[in-house]
Design an enzyme around this catalytic site. Structure first.
Site, PDB file in Angstrom:
ATOM      1  N   VAL A  14       0.835  -1.206   0.000  1.00  0.00           N
ATOM      2  CA  VAL A  14       0.000   0.000   0.000  1.00  0.00           C
ATOM      3  C   VAL A  14       0.870   1.257   0.000  1.00  0.00           C
ATOM      4  O   VAL A  14       0.638   2.195  -0.765  1.00  0.00           O
ATOM      5  CB  VAL A  14      -0.963   0.001   1.217  1.00  0.00           C
ATOM      6  CG1 VAL A  14      -1.729   1.317   1.285  1.00  0.00           C
ATOM      7  CG2 VAL A  14      -1.922  -1.177   1.131  1.00  0.00           C
ATOM      8  N   ALA A  43       9.246   6.120   6.572  1.00  0.00           N
ATOM      9  CA  ALA A  43       9.842   5.244   7.585  1.00  0.00           C
ATOM     10  C   ALA A  43       9.633   3.793   7.186  1.00  0.00           C
ATOM     11  O   ALA A  43       8.505   3.360   6.928  1.00  0.00           O
ATOM     12  CB  ALA A  43       9.205   5.512   8.945  1.00  0.00           C
ATOM     13  N   LYS A 104      -7.008  -0.978  10.542  1.00  0.00           N
ATOM     14  CA  LYS A 104      -8.280  -1.399  11.143  1.00  0.00           C
ATOM     15  C   LYS A 104      -8.089  -2.045  12.497  1.00  0.00           C
ATOM     16  O   LYS A 104      -8.891  -1.882  13.408  1.00  0.00           O
ATOM     17  CB  LYS A 104      -9.030  -2.361  10.216  1.00  0.00           C
ATOM     18  CG  LYS A 104      -8.247  -3.604   9.894  1.00  0.00           C
ATOM     19  CD  LYS A 104      -8.859  -4.385   8.748  1.00  0.00           C
ATOM     20  CE  LYS A 104      -7.798  -5.230   8.060  1.00  0.00           C
ATOM     21  NZ  LYS A 104      -7.079  -4.548   7.007  1.00  0.00           N
ATOM     22  N   VAL A 131     -11.607   0.171   6.215  1.00  0.00           N
ATOM     23  CA  VAL A 131     -12.734  -0.731   5.957  1.00  0.00           C
ATOM     24  C   VAL A 131     -13.115  -0.657   4.481  1.00  0.00           C
ATOM     25  O   VAL A 131     -13.347   0.424   3.942  1.00  0.00           O
ATOM     26  CB  VAL A 131     -13.963  -0.361   6.819  1.00  0.00           C
ATOM     27  CG1 VAL A 131     -15.107  -1.336   6.549  1.00  0.00           C
ATOM     28  CG2 VAL A 131     -13.612  -0.346   8.296  1.00  0.00           C
ATOM     29  N   GLY A 133     -11.533  -1.032   1.699  1.00  0.00           N
ATOM     30  CA  GLY A 133     -10.576  -0.489   0.730  1.00  0.00           C
ATOM     31  C   GLY A 133     -11.022   0.780   0.053  1.00  0.00           C
ATOM     32  O   GLY A 133     -11.220   1.812   0.695  1.00  0.00           O
ATOM     33  N   GLY A 186      -3.100 -15.206  -5.018  1.00  0.00           N
ATOM     34  CA  GLY A 186      -2.685 -14.047  -4.237  1.00  0.00           C
ATOM     35  C   GLY A 186      -3.816 -13.394  -3.462  1.00  0.00           C
ATOM     36  O   GLY A 186      -3.647 -12.322  -2.890  1.00  0.00           O
ATOM     37  N   GLU A 189      -3.386 -14.862   2.153  1.00  0.00           N
ATOM     38  CA  GLU A 189      -2.001 -14.818   2.615  1.00  0.00           C
ATOM     39  C   GLU A 189      -1.533 -16.215   3.001  1.00  0.00           C
ATOM     40  O   GLU A 189      -2.332 -17.145   3.150  1.00  0.00           O
ATOM     41  CB  GLU A 189      -1.899 -13.866   3.806  1.00  0.00           C
ATOM     42  CG  GLU A 189      -2.231 -12.444   3.387  1.00  0.00           C
ATOM     43  CD  GLU A 189      -2.056 -11.451   4.527  1.00  0.00           C
ATOM     44  OE1 GLU A 189      -1.066 -11.554   5.263  1.00  0.00           O
ATOM     45  OE2 GLU A 189      -2.916 -10.576   4.661  1.00  0.00           O
ATOM     46  N   ASP A 200     -10.353 -10.284  10.651  1.00  0.00           N
ATOM     47  CA  ASP A 200     -10.324  -9.061   9.837  1.00  0.00           C
ATOM     48  C   ASP A 200     -11.720  -8.454   9.738  1.00  0.00           C
ATOM     49  O   ASP A 200     -11.914  -7.254   9.957  1.00  0.00           O
ATOM     50  CB  ASP A 200      -9.771  -9.411   8.447  1.00  0.00           C
ATOM     51  CG  ASP A 200      -9.815  -8.237   7.496  1.00  0.00           C
ATOM     52  OD1 ASP A 200      -8.895  -7.399   7.547  1.00  0.00           O
ATOM     53  OD2 ASP A 200     -10.768  -8.151   6.694  1.00  0.00           O
ATOM     54  N   LYS A 204     -13.394  -4.777  11.274  1.00  0.00           N
ATOM     55  CA  LYS A 204     -14.148  -3.836  10.448  1.00  0.00           C
ATOM     56  C   LYS A 204     -15.570  -3.651  10.982  1.00  0.00           C
ATOM     57  O   LYS A 204     -16.110  -2.532  10.968  1.00  0.00           O
ATOM     58  CB  LYS A 204     -14.173  -4.337   8.996  1.00  0.00           C
ATOM     59  CG  LYS A 204     -12.786  -4.270   8.343  1.00  0.00           C
ATOM     60  CD  LYS A 204     -12.713  -5.112   7.086  1.00  0.00           C
ATOM     61  CE  LYS A 204     -11.366  -4.956   6.377  1.00  0.00           C
ATOM     62  NZ  LYS A 204     -11.209  -5.945   5.281  1.00  0.00           N
TER      63      LYS A 204
END
Lengths: 431, 431
Positions: A14, A43, A104, A131, A133, A186, A189, A200, A204
């Site tokens: 991202v 960073a 999130k 939340v 995308g 893909g 994960e 996840d 959200k």
């Protein structure tokens, strides 16, 4: 107008896309903000990692803690996880920077601390990317629907599980095979547990419930069931019901408006429901509000570019505030509605029972439902003699009553085994 | 905190609902804004008209011009039309009030004047209710997708025509019969021309294009065709193509990004497109942006309560600015992209030709297409001997080339008549 000084924490998928789009659209973004956006530092943990980016290497630093103190206007955080993200964002706000984050997990665990820091230091805290995308969803909830009373939020908010369930529906694949395909493409994960176990989606759901009901809901408040137990047979049974199984995040106001229910679990929804057609790794969220009626938002819920789109939208909004003064809406948790236990949520069950077809079986089963105050909407018997299946769909009842009914069915002599149990949602709303 | 002083211009269906919801949610709205919302006056033409509202009769006034000068924080305008709305809103802003309006016609005709007054006087100009009713759409375009590059907006933005076309699709009804049904059910007005001739959709398209492409587009710039010429036979032909006919508002960036196309016309879209399933009087808008990918917004596009929901969302946002300082985003027309003529837009045509089936006919027809540089995607011949139909779907070409092709087909000997022409959209996008 002086440039808006931006610091970026994290430069993975991202972060890289954020930098790329910042460069690609620099002229447009400056026009929209009313000032140049200047990327002051990035960073990262591994500054020497090869990145497909054309930026001054001097921008990279391993010292995130120092970066956030450098008189920044906006800090973008795409590291994820609780620490060090929380400490860095609190320090950034203390040093006067507004925050744009996609985190999130942090918001769902400890959003209150972040909000209170934002208030204390008079800065913005924006997190549209956290939340669904790229789908504009949190801003509409925080701002567009803020004059209305939201009753219910029903969402497909995890792309990995939606891809898996869609594959199972289309091809009849097992969960394991569909997960393998998702991994190969893909969409999942290497360790898929955060997705397939519903963590996840639960984070959200906590964020959505907080915004929809002006209350504080954390991930720990969310009843969570993943999709690992969903079988090809469940998917086939849903198909027989002209339904499809989706992993849903459900946030709802109790009828007396005193409490909220927040839960994540797989459920059958009718194919005629707008959410049923949401395939692949897409996300969609269906909101029901008193005056607005049903509203749906649909799009890509994950991926570098879509997430970066949401981050940059927030960056422009927050930067406009730096240039023109003012702040966006802060936390709105005045309602302070408590989250009710899962057992008190009203749900419907689809139950398949293996039984022997003989006199008294249906009466025995019906008695179990009646004793728990659960009313049956439809019963269908399939097969015959020793090999029959009773397929029962209930009306709404408390989840506790339904669960107790299933428990007793498991112990009852007339039932050989409980073949499957799946909740049913979305059938009582009109499109 | 002092109360936010609100004046309301107009008290028809939407205005009545605004007042009702303001009263119903007064406590919640005050919490969300950080101050009470005080309704100071309601300007109406007929103060003695019976209204189903429990308000102090002293609030009603026929002197709208005086009301907007009364030290208001926010003026809500739901009168509609160009005048006196424009004069009243300009006066309101001059007197320091922010504006919330649902007036698409005014914004599409003269948004620039309103924006420039808002800038001059440092007030907000919000108008979420002007397009697609309760669906949060303008705020997402103005704010959420503002870090992205929007390529295309494809929308069903008129509920009346969508109801009519949906009825024609479901029941095979003629336009006239479907319009009659829409009128009987209250979906169409006594004079339906603003809807069925596409004027309403064209105003909304102008607003959407302005926001999506940071340019000034007025209703006069929009190519407009209504649905009065759509026949039951057209709908049946769409069905044969596994498509459905919708009245679409289409706003798109040219490939070289130097110009924009803005048009409203009926078109076939494949049933697999997310917009195809949008039935009844619902609205939905499909946005394609570079990073976000496809995003869709869906909900009720009209009606008192949904429109009031959008008005109140804006009222809360604008009132927060009055309480906390700052302003929302102003006009963003820096790109100043010109609107290209309809003939230069790239479209696809579905053409049905009545022909005699004999050697040379297809060759003759194909030659006409080739001479205009139009490439054919599919040809299907139906019937035989003297009573054959050629159904042709083209690839993309300029609308001028396609129109010229049709003109020449009408004159060609080998073609008996051009039975129908319908544009095709949405087939080349992925879901």
């Amino acid at each position: 107008m002086a440039a808006v000084r931006v610091g970026l924490l994290g430069c993975g998928v991202v972060g890289t896309e954020v930098v790329r789009q910042l460069q690609l659209h620099a002229g447009d973004l400056a026009q929209r903000v009313g000032a140049e956006l200047e990327l002051v530092g990035i960073a990262v943990r591994r500054p020497n990692r090869v990145r497909d980016l054309d930026v001054d290497p001097a921008l990279f630093t391993t010292d995130a803690a120092a970066l956030v103190t450098k008189n920044l206007d906006v800090v973008i955080e795409v590291i994820g996880g609780i620490e060090p993200a929380r400490t860095l964002l609190l320090s950034a706000m203390e040093h006067g920077a507004s925050v744009v984050t996609a985190n999130k997990a942090l918001l769902a665990e400890d959003g209150a601390t972040l909000y209170s820091a934002a208030d204390k230091h008079g800065v913005d805290l924006y997190y549209e990317a956290a939340v669904a995308g790229a789908i504009p969803l949190l801003r509409p909830l925080r701002e567009s629907l803020v004059g209305d009373k939201v009753r219910r939020v029903l969402g497909i908010v995890n792309g990995t599980t939606n891809f898996i369930l869609s594959r199972m529906d289309v091809s009849g694949a097992s969960f394991t095979d569909a997960l393998e395909e998702a991994t190969a493409l893909g969409y999942a994960e290497a360790d898929p547990s955060a997705d397939v176990e519903g963590f996840d989606a639960a984070a959200k759901a906590a964020i959505l419930a907080s915004l929809a009901f002006h209350s504080r809901v954390t991930a720990a408040d969310v009843h969570r069931e993943g999709i690992t137990e969903v079988t090809a047979a469940d998917v086939a049974r849903a198909r027989e019901m002209n339904s499809v199984i989706k992993l849903l995040a459900i946030c709802e106001l109790s009828e007396d408006e005193s409490r909220i229910g927040v839960r994540v679990h797989p459920a059958m929804i009718p194919r005629s429901h707008p959410l049923a057609g949401v395939g692949d790794a897409f996300n969609a969220v269906f909101v029901e509000a008193d005056a607005a009626g049903p509203v749906m938002f649909y799009g890509r819920g994950a991926g570098g570019a879509p997430t970066a789109s949401a981050v940059l939208g927030d960056l422009v909004a927050v930067s406009r505030h730096r240039v023109g003064g003012g702040r966006g809406p802060g936390e709105s948790s005045y309602a302070q509605l408590p989250v009710r236990p899962m057992g008190e949520n009203l749900t419907r069950y689809h139950i398949s029972l293996d039984v022997a077809e003989k006199p008294g079986v249906l009466a025995g089963v019906a008695t179990v439902f009646a004793e728990h105050g659960v009313s049956i909407q439809t019963v269908r018997q399939e097969g015959h003699s020793d090999d029959a299946t009773l397929v029962i769909v209930t009306h709404r009842a408390t989840d506790a009553a339904l669960a107790a009914t299933v428990e007793e069915l498991r112990r009852t002599d007339v039932v050989r085994s409980v073949a499957s149990v799946m909740r049913v949602e979305g059938a009582e709303q009109s499109r």
